[in-house]
Design a protein around this motif. Structure first.
Motif, short mmCIF file in Angstrom:
data_model
loop_
_atom_site.label_atom_id
_atom_site.label_comp_id
_atom_site.label_asym_id
_atom_site.label_seq_id
_atom_site.Cartn_x
_atom_site.Cartn_y
_atom_site.Cartn_z
N ALA A 27 -13.09 -24.95 -91.38
CA ALA A 27 -13.69 -25.28 -90.08
C ALA A 27 -13.61 -24.12 -89.10
N VAL A 28 -12.41 -23.55 -88.93
CA VAL A 28 -12.26 -22.50 -87.91
C VAL A 28 -12.94 -21.20 -88.31
N GLN A 29 -13.12 -20.99 -89.61
CA GLN A 29 -13.71 -19.76 -90.11
C GLN A 29 -15.17 -19.92 -90.52
N TRP A 30 -15.74 -21.09 -90.31
CA TRP A 30 -17.09 -21.33 -90.81
C TRP A 30 -18.08 -20.27 -90.35
N ALA A 31 -18.03 -19.88 -89.08
CA ALA A 31 -18.97 -18.88 -88.57
C ALA A 31 -18.86 -17.57 -89.35
N ASP A 32 -17.62 -17.15 -89.64
CA ASP A 32 -17.42 -15.89 -90.36
C ASP A 32 -17.65 -16.02 -91.86
N LEU A 33 -17.58 -17.24 -92.39
CA LEU A 33 -17.89 -17.46 -93.80
C LEU A 33 -19.40 -17.47 -94.03
N LEU A 34 -20.10 -18.03 -93.07
CA LEU A 34 -21.56 -18.09 -93.15
C LEU A 34 -22.21 -16.73 -92.89
N TYR A 63 -26.94 -12.38 -84.43
CA TYR A 63 -26.29 -13.40 -85.27
C TYR A 63 -26.38 -14.77 -84.61
N PRO A 64 -27.61 -15.23 -84.37
CA PRO A 64 -27.83 -16.48 -83.64
C PRO A 64 -27.45 -17.74 -84.39
N TRP A 65 -27.54 -17.73 -85.72
CA TRP A 65 -27.34 -18.96 -86.48
C TRP A 65 -25.90 -19.17 -86.93
N SER A 66 -25.13 -18.12 -86.98
CA SER A 66 -23.73 -18.26 -87.37
C SER A 66 -22.79 -18.28 -86.18
N VAL A 73 -22.19 -25.87 -82.28
CA VAL A 73 -22.14 -27.28 -81.90
C VAL A 73 -22.79 -28.13 -83.00
N VAL A 74 -23.92 -27.66 -83.51
CA VAL A 74 -24.60 -28.37 -84.60
C VAL A 74 -23.70 -28.39 -85.84
N TRP A 75 -23.12 -27.23 -86.17
CA TRP A 75 -22.25 -27.16 -87.34
C TRP A 75 -21.03 -28.05 -87.18
N ARG A 76 -20.46 -28.09 -85.98
CA ARG A 76 -19.26 -28.91 -85.79
C ARG A 76 -19.59 -30.39 -85.88
N ILE A 77 -20.77 -30.80 -85.42
CA ILE A 77 -21.19 -32.19 -85.59
C ILE A 77 -21.31 -32.52 -87.08
N PHE A 78 -21.86 -31.55 -87.84
CA PHE A 78 -21.99 -31.73 -89.28
C PHE A 78 -20.62 -31.90 -89.94
N PHE A 79 -19.67 -31.02 -89.60
CA PHE A 79 -18.33 -31.11 -90.18
C PHE A 79 -17.66 -32.42 -89.82
N GLY A 80 -17.73 -32.78 -88.55
CA GLY A 80 -17.10 -34.02 -88.12
C GLY A 80 -17.72 -35.24 -88.79
N ALA A 81 -19.05 -35.24 -88.92
CA ALA A 81 -19.75 -36.37 -89.52
C ALA A 81 -19.39 -36.51 -91.01
N ILE A 82 -19.34 -35.38 -91.73
CA ILE A 82 -18.99 -35.43 -93.15
C ILE A 82 -17.59 -36.02 -93.32
N HIS A 83 -16.66 -35.55 -92.51
CA HIS A 83 -15.28 -36.05 -92.63
C HIS A 83 -15.22 -37.53 -92.30
N CYS A 99 -12.25 -27.62 -83.99
CA CYS A 99 -11.88 -26.42 -84.74
C CYS A 99 -13.09 -25.51 -84.94
N VAL A 100 -14.23 -26.08 -85.27
CA VAL A 100 -15.42 -25.27 -85.51
C VAL A 100 -15.81 -24.50 -84.25
N VAL A 101 -15.84 -25.19 -83.11
CA VAL A 101 -16.28 -24.53 -81.87
C VAL A 101 -15.22 -23.60 -81.31
N SER A 102 -13.95 -23.77 -81.72
CA SER A 102 -12.89 -22.88 -81.25
C SER A 102 -13.19 -21.44 -81.65
N HIS A 103 -13.93 -21.27 -82.73
CA HIS A 103 -14.26 -19.92 -83.18
C HIS A 103 -15.04 -19.17 -82.09
N TRP A 104 -16.00 -19.84 -81.49
CA TRP A 104 -16.82 -19.21 -80.45
C TRP A 104 -15.97 -18.88 -79.23
#
Length: 218
Positions: A27-34, A63-66, A73-83, A99-104
């Protein structure tokens, strides 16, 4: 920021002890993994500019999409929804969301004004990478705090759980120092290849958590 993101992932274990740090690292590294995958796909772009900042030679000009806040925000909704769908645990889903948005948020501290709010701007950044002591203190404290909270929350079941954890902590620290004070990558392709290394850390983190047990659910 590098180890600071992992510090947040380690600290999150305190808030949701039954979730693996592998999931938190994802979650916290998703931006850098993508990001390196989008570099390979020529969807996002970066330039190597030695001397651009005291501790970073990367010009993150596209790097607009990562890395945009809106995309995360979209990615974090996705992560939260999956969980939530899998675990039916709304509280933990919200923690993963954060956690996802903490990266930004953490990247804004370090970067010059190149962190997009929306995919095409505006751009923000406080430029802490231009301060050697500021970078070491702020990111080092975030990392140390995460380690402390994780160690308070878990204990090793065996020697593997002990040494594998501290080996990971030491490796991340060494990579961080190398990224700050070592030479910049020769080109964007080499940078993207090195960025894929982050995926290797995920199974390692899941494996570590299997060899540790929770000492407190609070």
């Amino acid at each position: 920021m590098f180890v600071g993101h992992f510090g947040v992932g380690l600290a999150a274990k305190r808030a949701a002890p039954r979730v693996s740090i592998g999931t938190f690292f994802l979650a916290v590294q998703w931006a850098d993994l993508l990001w390196p995958m989008l570099l390979f796909a020529d969807v996002e772009h970066v330039r190597i500019v030695p001397g651009l900042m005291k501790l970073c030679a990367l010009d993150f000009y596209d790097y607009p999409w990562s890395h945009s806040l809106a995309a995360l925000v979209v990615w974090r909704i996705f992560f939260g929804a999956i969980h939530w769908i899998v675990r039916r645990d709304l509280r933990t889903a919200f923690i993963l969301f954060l956690c996802v948005v903490s990266h930004w948020v953490l990247d804004v501290l370090m970067h010059r004004p190149d962190m997009p709010v929306f995919p095409r701007g505006p751009y923000v950044g406080l430029g802490l990478w231009n301060s050697v002591p500021g970078t070491l203190i702020v990111e080092g404290l975030v990392y140390a705090a995460g380690i402390a909270l994780y160690v308070r929350t878990t204990r090793p079941k065996d020697r593997l759980g002990l040494w594998a954890f501290w080996l990971l902590i030491g490796l991340l620290f060494a990579l961080w120092i190398g990224s700050l004070f070592g030479p910049p990558p020769p080109n964007a392709r080499v940078l993207a290849i090195s960025g894929l290394f982050g995926w290797i850390l995920l199974p390692w983190a899941y494996w570590i958590d299997r060899h540790r047990e929770v000492t407190s659910d609070k």
